[in-house]
Design a protein around this motif. Structure first.
Motif, mmCIF file in Angstrom:
data_model
loop_
_atom_site.group_PDB
_atom_site.id
_atom_site.type_symbol
_atom_site.label_atom_id
_atom_site.label_comp_id
_atom_site.label_asym_id
_atom_site.label_seq_id
_atom_site.Cartn_x
_atom_site.Cartn_y
_atom_site.Cartn_z
ATOM 1 N N LEU A 19 0.814 -1.224 0.000
ATOM 2 C CA LEU A 19 0.000 0.000 0.000
ATOM 3 C C LEU A 19 0.843 1.268 0.000
ATOM 4 O O LEU A 19 0.581 2.203 -0.755
ATOM 5 C CB LEU A 19 -0.943 0.009 1.199
ATOM 6 N N ALA A 20 1.860 1.278 0.855
ATOM 7 C CA ALA A 20 2.665 2.499 0.988
ATOM 8 C C ALA A 20 3.370 2.842 -0.319
ATOM 9 O O ALA A 20 3.556 4.009 -0.653
ATOM 10 C CB ALA A 20 3.673 2.341 2.118
ATOM 11 N N ALA A 21 3.758 1.802 -1.077
ATOM 12 C CA ALA A 21 4.494 2.050 -2.320
ATOM 13 C C ALA A 21 3.554 2.312 -3.495
ATOM 14 O O ALA A 21 3.866 3.076 -4.398
ATOM 15 C CB ALA A 21 5.391 0.857 -2.638
ATOM 16 N N GLU A 22 2.382 1.674 -3.489
ATOM 17 C CA GLU A 22 1.503 1.741 -4.659
ATOM 18 C C GLU A 22 0.480 2.881 -4.605
ATOM 19 O O GLU A 22 -0.104 3.248 -5.618
ATOM 20 C CB GLU A 22 0.769 0.392 -4.824
ATOM 21 N N MET A 23 0.261 3.412 -3.409
ATOM 22 C CA MET A 23 -0.742 4.476 -3.298
ATOM 23 C C MET A 23 -0.076 5.828 -3.113
ATOM 24 O O MET A 23 0.936 5.939 -2.440
ATOM 25 C CB MET A 23 -1.680 4.214 -2.128
ATOM 26 N N GLU A 24 -0.673 6.833 -3.720
ATOM 27 C CA GLU A 24 -0.212 8.198 -3.477
ATOM 28 C C GLU A 24 -1.411 9.145 -3.476
ATOM 29 O O GLU A 24 -2.503 8.779 -3.899
ATOM 30 C CB GLU A 24 0.832 8.637 -4.512
ATOM 31 N N MET A 25 -1.150 10.341 -2.994
ATOM 32 C CA MET A 25 -2.212 11.337 -2.970
ATOM 33 C C MET A 25 -1.994 12.366 -4.070
ATOM 34 O O MET A 25 -0.867 12.784 -4.323
ATOM 35 C CB MET A 25 -2.220 12.061 -1.609
ATOM 36 N N HIS A 26 -3.091 12.749 -4.711
ATOM 37 C CA HIS A 26 -3.063 13.908 -5.595
ATOM 38 C C HIS A 26 -3.883 15.002 -4.910
ATOM 39 O O HIS A 26 -4.643 14.715 -3.976
ATOM 40 C CB HIS A 26 -3.637 13.563 -6.973
ATOM 41 N N TYR A 27 -3.693 16.224 -5.383
ATOM 42 C CA TYR A 27 -4.340 17.353 -4.704
ATOM 43 C C TYR A 27 -5.017 18.258 -5.715
ATOM 44 O O TYR A 27 -4.423 18.630 -6.721
ATOM 45 C CB TYR A 27 -3.291 18.130 -3.888
ATOM 46 N N GLN A 28 -6.258 18.595 -5.432
ATOM 47 C CA GLN A 28 -7.003 19.485 -6.324
ATOM 48 C C GLN A 28 -7.282 20.808 -5.612
ATOM 49 O O GLN A 28 -7.788 20.815 -4.480
ATOM 50 C CB GLN A 28 -8.327 18.838 -6.745
ATOM 51 N N PRO A 29 -6.965 21.932 -6.274
ATOM 52 C CA PRO A 29 -7.181 23.234 -5.640
ATOM 53 C C PRO A 29 -8.658 23.534 -5.394
ATOM 54 O O PRO A 29 -9.520 23.171 -6.205
ATOM 55 C CB PRO A 29 -6.631 24.233 -6.670
ATOM 56 N N ILE A 30 -8.928 24.202 -4.285
ATOM 57 C CA ILE A 30 -10.243 24.774 -4.000
ATOM 58 C C ILE A 30 -9.997 26.270 -3.835
ATOM 59 O O ILE A 30 -9.207 26.687 -2.977
ATOM 60 C CB ILE A 30 -10.857 24.170 -2.716
ATOM 61 N N THR B 285 -6.670 0.746 7.817
ATOM 62 C CA THR B 285 -5.268 0.818 7.384
ATOM 63 C C THR B 285 -5.097 1.789 6.217
ATOM 64 O O THR B 285 -4.177 2.603 6.202
ATOM 65 C CB THR B 285 -4.806 -0.596 6.943
ATOM 66 N N VAL B 286 -5.982 1.681 5.239
ATOM 67 C CA VAL B 286 -5.877 2.534 4.050
ATOM 68 C C VAL B 286 -6.072 4.004 4.423
ATOM 69 O O VAL B 286 -5.281 4.869 4.032
ATOM 70 C CB VAL B 286 -6.899 2.089 2.970
ATOM 71 N N THR B 287 -7.093 4.295 5.209
ATOM 72 C CA THR B 287 -7.356 5.685 5.615
ATOM 73 C C THR B 287 -6.145 6.279 6.327
ATOM 74 O O THR B 287 -5.722 7.392 6.019
ATOM 75 C CB THR B 287 -8.583 5.747 6.552
ATOM 76 N N LEU B 288 -5.578 5.521 7.265
ATOM 77 C CA LEU B 288 -4.468 6.070 8.034
ATOM 78 C C LEU B 288 -3.208 6.227 7.206
ATOM 79 O O LEU B 288 -2.466 7.194 7.364
ATOM 80 C CB LEU B 288 -4.231 5.226 9.282
ATOM 81 N N LEU B 289 -2.992 5.303 6.276
ATOM 82 C CA LEU B 289 -1.846 5.433 5.385
ATOM 83 C C LEU B 289 -1.980 6.689 4.520
ATOM 84 O O LEU B 289 -1.038 7.473 4.373
ATOM 85 C CB LEU B 289 -1.738 4.192 4.488
ATOM 86 N N LEU B 290 -3.165 6.881 3.946
ATOM 87 C CA LEU B 290 -3.396 8.051 3.083
ATOM 88 C C LEU B 290 -3.306 9.350 3.881
ATOM 89 O O LEU B 290 -2.729 10.336 3.424
ATOM 90 C CB LEU B 290 -4.761 7.940 2.393
ATOM 91 N N LEU B 291 -3.866 9.322 5.089
ATOM 92 C CA LEU B 291 -3.810 10.523 5.929
ATOM 93 C C LEU B 291 -2.359 10.871 6.261
ATOM 94 O O LEU B 291 -1.956 12.039 6.224
ATOM 95 C CB LEU B 291 -4.622 10.310 7.211
ATOM 96 N N HIS B 292 -1.586 9.841 6.564
ATOM 97 C CA HIS B 292 -0.171 10.046 6.870
ATOM 98 C C HIS B 292 0.538 10.718 5.693
ATOM 99 O O HIS B 292 1.285 11.686 5.853
ATOM 100 C CB HIS B 292 0.470 8.703 7.211
ATOM 101 N N LYS B 293 0.283 10.205 4.491
ATOM 102 C CA LYS B 293 0.901 10.803 3.294
ATOM 103 C C LYS B 293 0.441 12.256 3.121
ATOM 104 O O LYS B 293 1.237 13.152 2.836
ATOM 105 C CB LYS B 293 0.538 9.997 2.044
ATOM 106 N N ALA B 294 -0.863 12.469 3.287
ATOM 107 C CA ALA B 294 -1.419 13.811 3.065
ATOM 108 C C ALA B 294 -0.883 14.810 4.094
ATOM 109 O O ALA B 294 -0.568 15.948 3.749
ATOM 110 C CB ALA B 294 -2.951 13.754 3.103
#
Ligand code: C2E
Ligand code: MG
Ligand code: MG
Ligand code: MG
Length: 280
Positions: free
Chosen positions: A36-47, A89-98
Motif C-alpha cells: 500500500l505504501a508504495a503503490e498508493m499516493e495522494m493527488h491534490y485538487q485546488p479549492i 489501514t488505508v485511511t491512516l496510510l493516506l492521511l499520513h501521506k497527506a
C-alpha cells in the motif's frame, strides 16, 4: 450450453452482475497483497476562494496503481477496502501521506481529506486520526475532513459525537456530495458542520432553469445555516460565473485545476505567488 439457458431470462442480466462481482473480487484480491505504501499516493485538487482568487485549500484524492490491475479509481478501491476490512489501514496510510505533503504547503493553504463511511463509525479510527494529526504538528484548523451522507446515515448519533470531538480540536468538517443522498435536508441542520460541498451533478445542470434555481436554493441554505458552500465540478466559465453570481464562496473543478501530484501543486503555488508579486 449455459449461454443458451441464460438468454432472454433475468439471468442474462445476472451475467453482467456476475462479471461486476468478479471484477470487484479482483480489486479486493489485489488490495490484499498490495504494498500500500508504495503503490498508493495522494493527488491534490485546488479549492479557490472566489473573493481572493487564491487557493484556499486543496482536496487530497487517493490514487492507486496496482502492479496487476493498473490504475484503479478511488471509488472502487475504497469500497473494496471497506469490504475487506482494510479501510482503517488505508485511511491512516493516506492521511499520513497527506499530512506529510501538507507540511510542504504554505500555512495559508489548508488540506481537505476524505473519510470513508466506515471511519467515523470506528472509535479506534477516530482516535488514530486525531493522534496522526497531533503527531504531524499540523495546525488542526488547516484540516477539513470530508464526510458523505452515507457516513452520517450509518449511525447518526455516533457520527455526530465524532464530529463534535473533531471540531473541539479545531478540525473542520465538510459534508461531501451534498444533494446526492436521500434525506440531506432532513438532518443537515442537526449536525455541527462547517462546510457543504455541493455535488457536481448540480453544476452539470446549471444551464437549465431548474438546475439554476436548485443551486441558488442550496447556496442560500448554506448561508442561512452559516456554512461555507463549495461548488464542486466547475468545468466551464459559465458554471463558475453562475456559482459566483449565486454567492458561492468556494469553487473546485477541472476549470480551476485538476487533481495533481504534490510537486506539481507546489510549482503551481510558486507560479501563483510570482504572478501576485508582479501585480503588487
Ligand atoms: P469526492 O470526494 O466527491 O471527490 C471529487 C471527485 O470529483 C474526484 O474524483 C475528482 O477528481 C473529481 N472531480 C473534480 N473536479 C471535477 C470536475 O470538474 N469534473 C468532474 N467530472 N470530476 C471532477 P476521484 O479522484 O476519482 O475520487 C472519487 C471519489 O473517491 C471521491 O469523491 C471520494 O469519495 C473518494 N476518494 C478519493 N480519495 C479518497 C481518500 O483518500 N479517502 C476516501 N475515503 N475516499 C476517497
Ligand atoms: Mg471529497
Ligand atoms: Mg464530492
Ligand atoms: Mg464523490
Amino acid at each position: 450450453h449455459a449461454k443458451e439457458h441464460r438468454r432472454g431470462s433475468t439471468t442474462f442480466f445476472s451475467q453482467e452482475h456476475e462479471d461486476a462481482i468478479r471484477a470487484e473480487r479482483a480489486v479486493e484480491a489485489a488490495l490484499r497483497v498490495a504494498d500500500l505504501a508504495a503503490e498508493m499516493e495522494m493527488h491534490y485538487q485546488p479549492i479557490l476562494d472566489t473573493r481572493s482568487g487564491a487557493i484556499a485549500l486543496v482536496e487530497g484524492l487517493a490514487r492507486w496503481t496496482s502492479p496487476t490491475l493498473g490504475r484503479v479509481s478511488p471509488d472502487r478501491f475504497i469500497a473494496a477496502a471497506e469490504r475487506c476490512g482494510m479501510i482503517h489501514t488505508v485511511t491512516l496510510l493516506l492521511l499520513h501521506k497527506a499530512l506529510g505533503d501538507c507540511a510542504r504547503l504554505p500555512p495559508a493553504v489548508g488540506l481537505s481529506f476524505n473519510l470513508s463511511a466506515h471511519d467515523l463509525a470506528s472509535p479506534e479510527t477516530v482516535i488514530a486520526i486525531l493522534a496522526a494529526v497531533r503527531l504531524s504538528g499540523l495546525d488542526p484548523r488547516r484540516l477539513t475532513l470530508e464526510l458523505t451522507e452515507t457516513a452520517l446515515m450509518r449511525d447518526f448519533e455516533q457520527a455526530k459525537d465524532a464530529i463534535i470531538t473533531l471540531r473541539a480540536l479545531g478540525i473542520k468538517v465538510a459534508l461531501d456530495d451534498f444533494g446526492t443522498g436521500y434525506s440531506s435536508l432532513g438532518y443537515v441542520h442537526r449536525l455541527p458542520l462547517d462546510k457543504i460541498k455541493i455535488d457536481r451533478s448540480f453544476m452539470a445542470d446549471i444551464d437549465t432553469d431548474l438546475g439554476c434555481s436548485l443551486i441558488s436554493t442550496i447556496i442560500d441554505l448554506c448561508q442561512n445555516l452559516g456554512l461555507d458552500g463549495i461548488a464542486e465540478g466547475i468545468e466551464t466559465a459559465d458554471q463558475l460565473d453562475a456559482a459566483q453570481r449565486h454567492g458561492c464562496r468556494y469553487v473546485q473543478g477541472y476549470l480551476l485545476g485538476k487533481p495533481m501530484p504534490i510537486v506539481d501543486l507546489l510549482q503551481k503555488l510558486d507560479r501563483d505567488a510570482e504572478v501576485e508579486r508582479l501585480h503588487a
